[in-house]
Design a protein around this motif. Structure first.
Motif, PDB file in Angstrom:
ATOM      1  N   GLY A   1      11.118  12.444   1.602  1.00 60.58           N
ATOM      2  CA  GLY A   1       9.847  12.545   1.181  1.00 60.58           C
ATOM      3  C   GLY A   1       9.025  11.655   1.452  1.00 60.58           C
ATOM      4  N   GLY A   2       9.510  10.020   1.317  1.00 62.37           N
ATOM      5  CA  GLY A   2       8.644   8.868   1.468  1.00 62.37           C
ATOM      6  C   GLY A   2       8.445   8.740   2.862  1.00 62.37           C
ATOM      7  N   ALA A   3       9.522   9.291   3.629  1.00 57.90           N
ATOM      8  CA  ALA A   3       9.092   9.103   5.296  1.00 57.90           C
ATOM      9  C   ALA A   3       7.868  10.041   5.467  1.00 57.90           C
ATOM     10  CB  ALA A   3      10.101   9.403   6.171  1.00 57.90           C
ATOM     11  N   LEU A   4       7.647  10.913   5.022  1.00 51.20           N
ATOM     12  CA  LEU A   4       6.916  11.944   5.143  1.00 51.20           C
ATOM     13  C   LEU A   4       5.342  11.407   4.822  1.00 51.20           C
ATOM     14  CD1 LEU A   4       5.575  14.938   6.031  1.00 51.20           C
ATOM     15  CD2 LEU A   4       6.090  15.674   3.669  1.00 51.20           C
ATOM     16  N   VAL A   5       5.512  10.972   3.516  1.00 54.20           N
ATOM     17  CA  VAL A   5       4.222  10.028   3.162  1.00 54.20           C
ATOM     18  C   VAL A   5       3.716   9.073   4.063  1.00 54.20           C
ATOM     19  CG1 VAL A   5       3.533   8.643   1.277  1.00 54.20           C
ATOM     20  CG2 VAL A   5       4.564  10.657   0.642  1.00 54.20           C
ATOM     21  N   GLY A   6       4.931   8.308   4.532  1.00 51.16           N
ATOM     22  CA  GLY A   6       4.449   7.159   5.618  1.00 51.16           C
ATOM     23  C   GLY A   6       3.908   8.003   6.917  1.00 51.16           C
ATOM     24  N   VAL A   7       4.491   9.214   7.226  1.00 48.74           N
ATOM     25  CA  VAL A   7       3.933   9.559   8.441  1.00 48.74           C
ATOM     26  C   VAL A   7       2.184  10.099   8.230  1.00 48.74           C
ATOM     27  CG1 VAL A   7       3.921  11.704  10.184  1.00 48.74           C
ATOM     28  CG2 VAL A   7       5.840  10.523   9.529  1.00 48.74           C
ATOM     29  N   VAL A   8       1.965  10.546   6.971  1.00 46.13           N
ATOM     30  CA  VAL A   8       0.682  10.995   6.588  1.00 46.13           C
ATOM     31  C   VAL A   8      -0.171   9.850   6.468  1.00 46.13           C
ATOM     32  CG1 VAL A   8      -0.687  11.816   4.800  1.00 46.13           C
ATOM     33  CG2 VAL A   8       1.318  13.047   5.587  1.00 46.13           C
TER      34      VAL A   8
ATOM     35  N   SER B   1       2.911   6.762  -6.580  1.00 48.31           N
ATOM     36  CA  SER B   1       1.652   7.561  -7.137  1.00 48.31           C
ATOM     37  C   SER B   1       2.054   9.078  -7.081  1.00 48.31           C
ATOM     38  CB  SER B   1       0.278   7.486  -6.619  1.00 48.31           C
ATOM     39  OG  SER B   1      -0.147   5.957  -6.867  1.00 48.31           O
ATOM     40  N   LEU B   2       2.772   9.681  -5.915  1.00 42.72           N
ATOM     41  CA  LEU B   2       3.078  10.710  -5.870  1.00 42.72           C
ATOM     42  C   LEU B   2       4.388  11.162  -6.116  1.00 42.72           C
ATOM     43  CD1 LEU B   2       1.947  11.032  -2.005  1.00 42.72           C
ATOM     44  CD2 LEU B   2       0.737  12.123  -3.971  1.00 42.72           C
ATOM     45  N   LYS B   3       5.160  10.296  -6.872  1.00 41.75           N
ATOM     46  CA  LYS B   3       6.372  10.255  -7.352  1.00 41.75           C
ATOM     47  C   LYS B   3       7.393  11.009  -6.486  1.00 41.75           C
ATOM     48  CE  LYS B   3       4.509  11.055 -12.149  1.00 41.75           C
ATOM     49  NZ  LYS B   3       3.453  10.213 -11.813  1.00 41.75           N
ATOM     50  N   VAL B   4       7.454  10.210  -5.116  1.00 45.41           N
ATOM     51  CA  VAL B   4       8.348  10.633  -4.307  1.00 45.41           C
ATOM     52  C   VAL B   4       9.617   9.861  -4.394  1.00 45.41           C
ATOM     53  CG1 VAL B   4       8.871  10.551  -1.865  1.00 45.41           C
ATOM     54  CG2 VAL B   4       6.750  11.276  -2.678  1.00 45.41           C
ATOM     55  N   THR B   5      10.866  10.415  -4.598  1.00 46.79           N
ATOM     56  CA  THR B   5      12.109   9.727  -4.714  1.00 46.79           C
ATOM     57  C   THR B   5      13.210   9.681  -3.728  1.00 46.79           C
ATOM     58  OG1 THR B   5      13.077  11.537  -6.054  1.00 46.79           O
ATOM     59  CG2 THR B   5      11.799   9.801  -7.431  1.00 46.79           C
ATOM     60  N   ASP B   6      13.068  10.494  -2.644  1.00 42.18           N
ATOM     61  CA  ASP B   6      13.999  10.388  -1.779  1.00 42.18           C
ATOM     62  C   ASP B   6      13.477  10.190  -0.453  1.00 42.18           C
ATOM     63  OD1 ASP B   6      12.272  12.783  -1.339  1.00 42.18           O
ATOM     64  OD2 ASP B   6      13.798  14.156  -0.387  1.00 42.18           O
ATOM     65  N   PHE B   7      14.370   9.570   0.570  1.00 40.76           N
ATOM     66  CA  PHE B   7      13.958   9.056   1.894  1.00 40.76           C
ATOM     67  C   PHE B   7      13.042   9.976   2.608  1.00 40.76           C
ATOM     68  CE2 PHE B   7      14.317   7.771   6.291  1.00 40.76           C
ATOM     69  CZ  PHE B   7      14.290   6.202   6.190  1.00 40.76           C
TER      70      PHE B   7
ATOM     71  N   GLY C   1       0.841  -1.172   0.140  1.00 41.92           N
ATOM     72  CA  GLY C   1      -0.060   0.113  -0.134  1.00 41.92           C
ATOM     73  C   GLY C   1       1.044   1.323  -0.041  1.00 41.92           C
ATOM     74  N   LEU C   2       2.004   1.395   0.781  1.00 44.78           N
ATOM     75  CA  LEU C   2       2.692   2.424   0.908  1.00 44.78           C
ATOM     76  C   LEU C   2       3.438   2.597  -0.550  1.00 44.78           C
ATOM     77  CD1 LEU C   2       4.288   2.465   4.317  1.00 44.78           C
ATOM     78  CD2 LEU C   2       3.065   4.339   3.286  1.00 44.78           C
ATOM     79  N   GLN C   3       3.878   1.456  -1.131  1.00 49.74           N
ATOM     80  CA  GLN C   3       4.458   1.399  -2.540  1.00 49.74           C
ATOM     81  C   GLN C   3       3.663   2.271  -3.503  1.00 49.74           C
ATOM     82  OE1 GLN C   3       5.571  -2.276  -4.052  1.00 49.74           O
ATOM     83  NE2 GLN C   3       6.542  -1.189  -5.765  1.00 49.74           N
ATOM     84  N   ILE C   4       2.307   1.967  -3.612  1.00 56.77           N
ATOM     85  CA  ILE C   4       1.555   2.388  -4.383  1.00 56.77           C
ATOM     86  C   ILE C   4       1.413   3.976  -4.259  1.00 56.77           C
ATOM     87  CG2 ILE C   4      -1.086   2.468  -4.957  1.00 56.77           C
ATOM     88  CD1 ILE C   4      -1.075  -0.575  -4.365  1.00 56.77           C
ATOM     89  N   VAL C   5       1.049   4.303  -2.863  1.00 52.24           N
ATOM     90  CA  VAL C   5       0.982   5.760  -2.491  1.00 52.24           C
ATOM     91  C   VAL C   5       2.047   6.506  -2.736  1.00 52.24           C
ATOM     92  CG1 VAL C   5       0.692   7.576  -0.549  1.00 52.24           C
ATOM     93  CG2 VAL C   5      -0.953   5.225  -0.924  1.00 52.24           C
TER      94      VAL C   5
END
Length: 76
Positions: free
Chosen positions: A24-31, A16-22, A9-13
């Motif tokens: 940004g990915g961590a921020l998506v994980g927090v959200v 989808s948001l085109k995040v490429t750095d750690f 699920g996190l991979q899809i999100v």
């Protein structure tokens, strides 16, 4: 099984948001954590479980979601 579904699920999100750095990915994980894990964890209060359990589980899942989000973002 639940951890596998979380990472998928996190991979899809993240992708989808085109995040490429750690970060940004961590921020998506927090959200995602705030939207899903925290809201589900609050249900434990209605089940009569203590606040300390909510805090311990909440912190654990926060670290897990942020870490998975960051790793998925930099994984090629």
């Amino acid at each position: 099984v639940a951890t596998f579904l979380l990472s998928c699920g996190l991979q899809i999100v993240v992708h989808s948001l085109k995040v490429t750095d750690f970060g940004g990915g961590a921020l998506v994980g927090v959200v995602v954590w705030a939207a899903f894990a925290l809201s589900q964890g609050l249900n434990a209060r209605f089940e009569g479980k203590g606040a300390s359990l909510l805090v311990i589980n909440g912190i654990w899942y926060l670290v897990t979601y942020a870490g998975f989000g960051g790793l998925v973002a930099v994984w090629r």
